[in-house]
Enzyme design. Structure first.
Site, PDB file in Angstrom:
ATOM      1  N   TYR A 188       8.820  -0.203   1.569  1.00 23.62           N
ATOM      2  CA  TYR A 188       9.171   0.918   2.451  1.00 23.62           C
ATOM      3  C   TYR A 188       7.957   1.817   2.685  1.00 23.62           C
ATOM      4  O   TYR A 188       7.641   2.167   3.830  1.00 23.62           O
ATOM      5  CB  TYR A 188      10.318   1.711   1.830  1.00 23.62           C
ATOM      6  CG  TYR A 188      10.904   2.769   2.726  1.00 23.62           C
ATOM      7  CD1 TYR A 188      11.680   2.423   3.830  1.00 23.62           C
ATOM      8  CD2 TYR A 188      10.695   4.123   2.480  1.00 23.62           C
ATOM      9  CE1 TYR A 188      12.222   3.392   4.653  1.00 23.62           C
ATOM     10  CE2 TYR A 188      11.233   5.096   3.294  1.00 23.62           C
ATOM     11  CZ  TYR A 188      11.997   4.726   4.385  1.00 23.62           C
ATOM     12  OH  TYR A 188      12.534   5.691   5.208  1.00 23.62           O
ATOM     13  N   SER A 210       8.629   8.624   7.771  1.00 26.59           N
ATOM     14  CA  SER A 210       9.096   9.044   6.452  1.00 26.59           C
ATOM     15  C   SER A 210       7.963   9.695   5.687  1.00 26.59           C
ATOM     16  O   SER A 210       6.783   9.343   5.871  1.00 26.59           O
ATOM     17  CB  SER A 210       9.605   7.832   5.663  1.00 26.59           C
ATOM     18  OG  SER A 210       9.874   8.177   4.316  1.00 26.59           O
TER      19      SER A 210
END
Length: 247
Positions: free
Chosen positions: A150, A137
């Site tokens: 995250y 990501s």
């Protein structure tokens, strides 16, 4: 790409990028093991693509060992591992984050990648090589408000890709991470509904379909992606999209 005779394991395969990836590899001719915690979903997908259902949780090392063992027993090999399973939550400020939810994200997004690598390496080394891909990501490179677990876990997962390349490239192991950008999945819907940070405000039309990262992951198994070994490919890069054939 013709992957006939190859065996692929996709984690987090019950929906979203994982399900699309399993379908893409099956279309390329591979035998695909589909792994997720939702046993009914993986059974249905495996039946649809003539794959192998593997119910399990990447956060548990034993579940990953079992999944790799099933594929070894059924096909004798493992050519590609796609570490896709991931959690976005908890979406909250650091001071307000639930410790158990925060730990769950680390267990899946970071430790799950480690468990996958650890389980796959002996079999891949024994057969002379293999490819280990991780869905990363942009959050690994830039913090977002409310995404501390995250962002931290994705940054750690990228370092695992780099560490794997350092330790196992000489054994024929190809390690690459993919940053897909924003994808129209249930995870993106949860981000939108949170209303926290600029990503939640993006128009839904800007999100790419899950089939795009799926096709890119298949492409990453070929020599055209070798210049990215040990690093991360960004699907925001128009040049990459053209090389994959997405635009």
């Amino acid at each position: 790409m013709d992957l006939a005779g190859k065996t692929v394991l996709v984690t987090g395969a019950s929906r979203g990028i994982g399900a699309a990836t399993a379908r893409a590899f099956a279309m390329a001719g591979a035998t695909v093991g589909v792994m997720a915690r939702d046993a009914h979903a993986v059974a249905a997908l495996a039946d649809d693509i003539d794959g192998i259902p593997l119910s399990g949780d990447v956060a548990r090392a034993g579940d990953m060992d079992n999944a790799v063992g099933v594929l070894r027993d059924r096909t004798g090999r493992l050519d590609v591992l796609v570490n896709n399973a991931g959690l976005i939550g908890p979406i909250s400020g650091l001071a307000d984050a639930d410790p158990d939810d925060w730990s769950d994200a680390i267990d899946v997004n970071l430790k799950g990648v480690f468990h996958g690598i650890r389980s796959a390496l002996p079999l891949m080394r024994g057969q002379g090589g293999g490819t280990i891909l991780t869905v990363g990501s942009g959050a690994a490179h830039a913090p977002q408000q409310g995404w501390s677990a995250y962002c931290a876990s994705k940054a750690g997962a990228l370092m695992l890709t780099r560490s794997l390349h350092l330790e196992a490239h000489a054994d024929g192991i190809r390690a690459i991470s993919l940053s897909p950008g924003t994808v129209a999945t249930d995870m993106q819907a949860a981000i939108r509904d949170s209303g926290m940070n600029p990503v939640s405000q993006l128009d839904w039309a800007v999100h790419i379909p899950p089939e795009w990262p799926a096709r890119t992951l298949v492409w990453m198994c070929g020599p055209d992606a070798d210049s990215y070994l040990g690093e991360e490919i960004s699907l925001r890069d128009e040049a990459i999209r053209r090389r994959v054939g997405l635009c």
